[in-house]
Design a protein around this motif. Structure first.
Motif, PDB file in Angstrom:
ATOM      1  N   SER A 128       0.846  -1.192   0.000  1.00 45.02           N
ATOM      2  CA  SER A 128       0.000   0.000   0.000  1.00 45.02           C
ATOM      3  C   SER A 128       0.882   1.243   0.000  1.00 45.02           C
ATOM      4  O   SER A 128       2.090   1.161   0.154  1.00 45.02           O
ATOM      5  CB  SER A 128      -0.921   0.001   1.228  1.00 45.02           C
ATOM      6  OG  SER A 128      -0.149   0.019   2.425  1.00 45.02           O
ATOM      7  N   GLY A 129       0.248   2.388  -0.173  1.00 44.39           N
ATOM      8  CA  GLY A 129       1.010   3.622  -0.153  1.00 44.39           C
ATOM      9  C   GLY A 129       0.328   4.717  -0.939  1.00 44.39           C
ATOM     10  O   GLY A 129      -0.905   4.764  -1.025  1.00 44.39           O
ATOM     11  N   LYS A 130       1.136   5.551  -1.573  1.00 44.83           N
ATOM     12  CA  LYS A 130       0.603   6.711  -2.287  1.00 44.83           C
ATOM     13  C   LYS A 130       1.438   6.986  -3.530  1.00 44.83           C
ATOM     14  O   LYS A 130       2.671   6.912  -3.497  1.00 44.83           O
ATOM     15  CB  LYS A 130       0.609   7.936  -1.370  1.00 44.83           C
ATOM     16  CG  LYS A 130      -0.030   9.176  -1.967  1.00 44.83           C
ATOM     17  CD  LYS A 130      -0.129  10.300  -0.937  1.00 44.83           C
ATOM     18  CE  LYS A 130      -0.857  11.504  -1.526  1.00 44.83           C
ATOM     19  NZ  LYS A 130      -1.019  12.583  -0.512  1.00 44.83           N
ATOM     20  N   ILE A 131       0.731   7.297  -4.626  1.00 43.77           N
ATOM     21  CA  ILE A 131       1.398   7.633  -5.881  1.00 43.77           C
ATOM     22  C   ILE A 131       0.879   8.991  -6.349  1.00 43.77           C
ATOM     23  O   ILE A 131      -0.334   9.179  -6.505  1.00 43.77           O
ATOM     24  CB  ILE A 131       1.134   6.573  -6.966  1.00 43.77           C
ATOM     25  CG1 ILE A 131       1.677   5.211  -6.515  1.00 43.77           C
ATOM     26  CG2 ILE A 131       1.787   6.985  -8.289  1.00 43.77           C
ATOM     27  CD1 ILE A 131       1.385   4.081  -7.486  1.00 43.77           C
ATOM     28  N   GLU A 132       1.781   9.921  -6.555  1.00 46.69           N
ATOM     29  CA  GLU A 132       1.419  11.246  -7.041  1.00 46.69           C
ATOM     30  C   GLU A 132       1.733  11.369  -8.528  1.00 46.69           C
ATOM     31  O   GLU A 132       2.654  10.716  -9.037  1.00 46.69           O
ATOM     32  CB  GLU A 132       2.170  12.324  -6.258  1.00 46.69           C
ATOM     33  CG  GLU A 132       1.826  12.366  -4.772  1.00 46.69           C
ATOM     34  CD  GLU A 132       2.602  13.448  -4.033  1.00 46.69           C
ATOM     35  OE1 GLU A 132       3.583  13.961  -4.605  1.00 46.69           O
ATOM     36  OE2 GLU A 132       2.222  13.773  -2.895  1.00 46.69           O
ATOM     37  N   ASN A 133       0.984  12.210  -9.204  1.00 46.58           N
ATOM     38  CA  ASN A 133       1.203  12.510 -10.629  1.00 46.58           C
ATOM     39  C   ASN A 133       1.179  11.268 -11.514  1.00 46.58           C
ATOM     40  O   ASN A 133       1.942  11.159 -12.478  1.00 46.58           O
ATOM     41  CB  ASN A 133       2.533  13.248 -10.812  1.00 46.58           C
ATOM     42  CG  ASN A 133       2.580  14.561 -10.072  1.00 46.58           C
ATOM     43  OD1 ASN A 133       1.664  15.361 -10.169  1.00 46.58           O
ATOM     44  ND2 ASN A 133       3.651  14.763  -9.303  1.00 46.58           N
ATOM     45  N   SER A 134       0.304  10.323 -11.180  1.00 45.18           N
ATOM     46  CA  SER A 134       0.224   9.092 -11.955  1.00 45.18           C
ATOM     47  C   SER A 134      -0.426   9.350 -13.310  1.00 45.18           C
ATOM     48  O   SER A 134      -1.454  10.037 -13.395  1.00 45.18           O
ATOM     49  CB  SER A 134      -0.595   8.041 -11.201  1.00 45.18           C
ATOM     50  OG  SER A 134      -0.737   6.879 -11.997  1.00 45.18           O
ATOM     51  N   SER A 194      -8.687   9.191  -4.977  1.00 43.00           N
ATOM     52  CA  SER A 194      -8.525  10.575  -5.434  1.00 43.00           C
ATOM     53  C   SER A 194      -7.299  11.249  -4.833  1.00 43.00           C
ATOM     54  O   SER A 194      -6.711  12.155  -5.428  1.00 43.00           O
ATOM     55  CB  SER A 194      -9.780  11.382  -5.089  1.00 43.00           C
ATOM     56  OG  SER A 194     -10.020  11.348  -3.679  1.00 43.00           O
ATOM     57  N   ASN A 195      -6.877  10.800  -3.644  1.00 37.01           N
ATOM     58  CA  ASN A 195      -5.688  11.375  -3.000  1.00 37.01           C
ATOM     59  C   ASN A 195      -4.407  10.620  -3.350  1.00 37.01           C
ATOM     60  O   ASN A 195      -3.343  10.895  -2.796  1.00 37.01           O
ATOM     61  CB  ASN A 195      -5.876  11.418  -1.490  1.00 37.01           C
ATOM     62  CG  ASN A 195      -6.066  10.028  -0.885  1.00 37.01           C
ATOM     63  OD1 ASN A 195      -6.092   9.030  -1.616  1.00 37.01           O
ATOM     64  ND2 ASN A 195      -6.225   9.971   0.438  1.00 37.01           N
ATOM     65  N   GLY A 196      -4.511   9.626  -4.271  1.00 40.39           N
ATOM     66  CA  GLY A 196      -3.340   8.868  -4.706  1.00 40.39           C
ATOM     67  C   GLY A 196      -3.056   7.626  -3.901  1.00 40.39           C
ATOM     68  O   GLY A 196      -2.103   6.892  -4.195  1.00 40.39           O
ATOM     69  N   ASN A 197      -3.849   7.349  -2.897  1.00 42.50           N
ATOM     70  CA  ASN A 197      -3.623   6.156  -2.073  1.00 42.50           C
ATOM     71  C   ASN A 197      -4.044   4.891  -2.822  1.00 42.50           C
ATOM     72  O   ASN A 197      -4.926   4.918  -3.692  1.00 42.50           O
ATOM     73  CB  ASN A 197      -4.388   6.255  -0.763  1.00 42.50           C
ATOM     74  CG  ASN A 197      -3.788   7.282   0.177  1.00 42.50           C
ATOM     75  OD1 ASN A 197      -2.663   7.735  -0.026  1.00 42.50           O
ATOM     76  ND2 ASN A 197      -4.539   7.673   1.202  1.00 42.50           N
ATOM     77  N   PHE A 198      -3.422   3.778  -2.453  1.00 43.69           N
ATOM     78  CA  PHE A 198      -3.763   2.488  -3.065  1.00 43.69           C
ATOM     79  C   PHE A 198      -3.463   1.369  -2.072  1.00 43.69           C
ATOM     80  O   PHE A 198      -2.719   1.549  -1.108  1.00 43.69           O
ATOM     81  CB  PHE A 198      -2.956   2.254  -4.348  1.00 43.69           C
ATOM     82  CG  PHE A 198      -1.486   2.023  -4.086  1.00 43.69           C
ATOM     83  CD1 PHE A 198      -0.984   0.737  -3.918  1.00 43.69           C
ATOM     84  CD2 PHE A 198      -0.605   3.096  -3.979  1.00 43.69           C
ATOM     85  CE1 PHE A 198       0.364   0.529  -3.653  1.00 43.69           C
ATOM     86  CE2 PHE A 198       0.747   2.888  -3.720  1.00 43.69           C
ATOM     87  CZ  PHE A 198       1.229   1.597  -3.549  1.00 43.69           C
ATOM     88  N   GLU A 199      -4.029   0.204  -2.363  1.00 43.90           N
ATOM     89  CA  GLU A 199      -3.728  -1.000  -1.586  1.00 43.90           C
ATOM     90  C   GLU A 199      -3.874  -2.208  -2.494  1.00 43.90           C
ATOM     91  O   GLU A 199      -4.874  -2.365  -3.188  1.00 43.90           O
ATOM     92  CB  GLU A 199      -4.660  -1.140  -0.381  1.00 43.90           C
ATOM     93  CG  GLU A 199      -4.346  -2.364   0.488  1.00 43.90           C
ATOM     94  CD  GLU A 199      -5.225  -2.452   1.737  1.00 43.90           C
ATOM     95  OE1 GLU A 199      -5.007  -1.622   2.649  1.00 43.90           O
ATOM     96  OE2 GLU A 199      -6.108  -3.320   1.769  1.00 43.90           O
ATOM     97  N   ASP A 208       3.540  -6.373   5.281  1.00 40.68           N
ATOM     98  CA  ASP A 208       2.990  -5.038   5.101  1.00 40.68           C
ATOM     99  C   ASP A 208       4.079  -4.129   4.557  1.00 40.68           C
ATOM    100  O   ASP A 208       4.993  -3.722   5.275  1.00 40.68           O
ATOM    101  CB  ASP A 208       2.450  -4.507   6.429  1.00 40.68           C
ATOM    102  CG  ASP A 208       1.685  -3.202   6.271  1.00 40.68           C
ATOM    103  OD1 ASP A 208       1.489  -2.773   5.126  1.00 40.68           O
ATOM    104  OD2 ASP A 208       1.309  -2.608   7.300  1.00 40.68           O
ATOM    105  N   ILE A 209       3.986  -3.792   3.274  1.00 42.45           N
ATOM    106  CA  ILE A 209       5.015  -3.016   2.593  1.00 42.45           C
ATOM    107  C   ILE A 209       4.405  -1.703   2.108  1.00 42.45           C
ATOM    108  O   ILE A 209       3.348  -1.702   1.462  1.00 42.45           O
ATOM    109  CB  ILE A 209       5.595  -3.797   1.397  1.00 42.45           C
ATOM    110  CG1 ILE A 209       6.179  -5.134   1.879  1.00 42.45           C
ATOM    111  CG2 ILE A 209       6.658  -2.979   0.664  1.00 42.45           C
ATOM    112  CD1 ILE A 209       6.511  -6.088   0.760  1.00 42.45           C
ATOM    113  N   LYS A 210       5.060  -0.601   2.430  1.00 43.72           N
ATOM    114  CA  LYS A 210       4.598   0.719   2.038  1.00 43.72           C
ATOM    115  C   LYS A 210       5.481   1.272   0.919  1.00 43.72           C
ATOM    116  O   LYS A 210       6.713   1.192   1.002  1.00 43.72           O
ATOM    117  CB  LYS A 210       4.635   1.689   3.216  1.00 43.72           C
ATOM    118  CG  LYS A 210       3.866   1.225   4.453  1.00 43.72           C
ATOM    119  CD  LYS A 210       2.370   1.248   4.241  1.00 43.72           C
ATOM    120  CE  LYS A 210       1.641   0.902   5.542  1.00 43.72           C
ATOM    121  NZ  LYS A 210       0.171   0.843   5.343  1.00 43.72           N
TER     122      LYS A 210
END
Length: 375
Positions: free
Chosen positions: A28-34, A61-66, A95-97
């Motif tokens: 999980s985590g966050k990706i910006e400007n995808s 919408s905030n770039g989060n994913f899992e 659990d990997i971020k």
């Protein structure tokens, strides 16, 4: 076309998994400007030409994913943006971020996975160290193909190339020896095929199998591949085997056998007067001979010439002061099949017991090997 994290090469032999039960894991985590909202979790299984999709999701919408996966082994995985960059990681925890800006994907960060962090650090260092080495090889090849290239410049460029190669292989070896992850170890050994000699790779693989004896499934399969390669490649198969004996006439017609030099370290140097790369390598052989000739070392030159006058002239011009033999049959020489020679220059280093301990040693590699055994 997808962009790959620097250093990822999807070669089928590089991605074996290790036999250790890891069970379910979450990335999980966050990706910006995808560039895309679709995110994939892909496995890189052993023997597969293409990654296998394990899970997929849509970015919030905030770039989060899992993403979720299940594996019974430690292996290599890709966090992939559809039609965008990819991040390589290892499932060594549940659990990997991952945090990434798609515009600067090489600076992604991972948390909760020590092996993934180590892999990222390796990829960054790999680029820094490999690029200058690749440039040095291009420069050396360019000079080799340049008629009447300055010999001093060629020697300097080749020395730089061999020094960078030695340092680069030292970096790979250190990474492999210090790795605590079988998957990372496997990946780095795969990279080593580009620059390391097969016998060195085999030694590292054998040691890694012993090191990860409880989790060495993939490494053991790689070990089988290497052993098979060494058994079928004639040049590789010469390593650590008795040097095939031969008897040929020297420059005065006297018959000389390789076995007559038993008790010394002997560089059996296969060359010819008409071979430009051989003539370019000769100064390095001369330097090695002059440096080590008083330490139970000699050179036996074996020429694939068919013109005796040209052979003798080259010996004189290149200041090759050791024993030289030839049957003057060029590629029909008896030594060609005996040593499975497909190109020259080619050499083998034979120890005092008559065992081959080095194959195709050129430039700094020759100097380093002789310094190692002739202490």
């Amino acid at each position: 076309m997808k962009q790959f994290v620097l250093g990822i090469v999807l070669v089928s032999t590089l991605f074996a998994c290790q036999q250790k039960k890891y069970g379910a894991f979450i990335v999980s985590g966050k990706i910006e400007n995808s560039p895309s909202n679709k995110i994939l979790l892909e496995a890189l299984p052993f023997g597969a030409q293409q990654p296998v999709v394990v899970d997929s999701t849509t970015l919030a919408s905030n770039g989060n994913f899992e993403l979720r996966g299940t594996a019974t082994t430690e292996g290599l995985y890709l966090l992939a943006i559809e039609n965008g960059p990819q991040v390589l990681f290892i499932n060594d925890s549940k659990d990997i971020k991952v945090v990434m800006d798609a515009h600067h994907y090489k600076t992604y960060t991972t948390n909760g996975s020590a092996a993934s962090t180590a892999l990222h650090q390796f990829l960054e260092q790999y680029s820094t160290k490999f690029d200058p080495l690749a440039d040095a090889y291009l420069q050396a090849d360019s000079l080799q193909n340049t008629p009447h290239a300055d010999s001093a410049l060629s020697a300097s460029v080749n020395l730089r190339k061999e020094t960078l190669l030695k340092n680069f292989n030292g970096f790979l070896e250190q990474t492999i020896k210090e790795s605590t992850s079988p998957a990372l170890t496997y990946y780095v050994i795969g990279k080593a095929f580009k620059t390391m000699q097969p016998d060195a790779i085999k030694q590292l693989t054998d040691a890694s199998v012993a090191k990860f004896k409880d989790n060495a499934g993939g490494l053991m399969r790689l070990q089988e591949i290497i052993n098979g390669q060494m058994a079928t490649d004639p040049k590789i198969a010469l390593m650590n085997k008795p040097a095939p004996d031969f008897t040929l006439a020297d420059t005065s017609g006297k018959m000389v056998s390789l076995s007559s030099l038993k008790g010394k370290y002997v560089l059996v140097d296969f060359w010819a007067s008409w071979c430009s790369p051989c003539r370019q390598e000769n100064p390095n052989v001369v330097a090695a001979y002059n440096q080590f000739k008083d330490k139970n070392f000699t050179v036996l030159g074996v020429s694939l010439d068919n013109d005796k006058a040209a052979w003798l002239k080259a010996i004189h011009q290149d200041h090759l002061t050791w024993t030289h033999v030839s049957d003057l049959k060029q590629w029909q020489s008896s030594v060609v099949d005996l040593y499975k020679i497909t190109g020259i220059p080619f050499n083998v280093l034979v120890n005092p017991q008559g065992i081959i301990i080095g194959v195709e040693l050129r430039g700094v590699a020759l100097q380093n090997k002789l310094a190692e055994v002739l202490k």
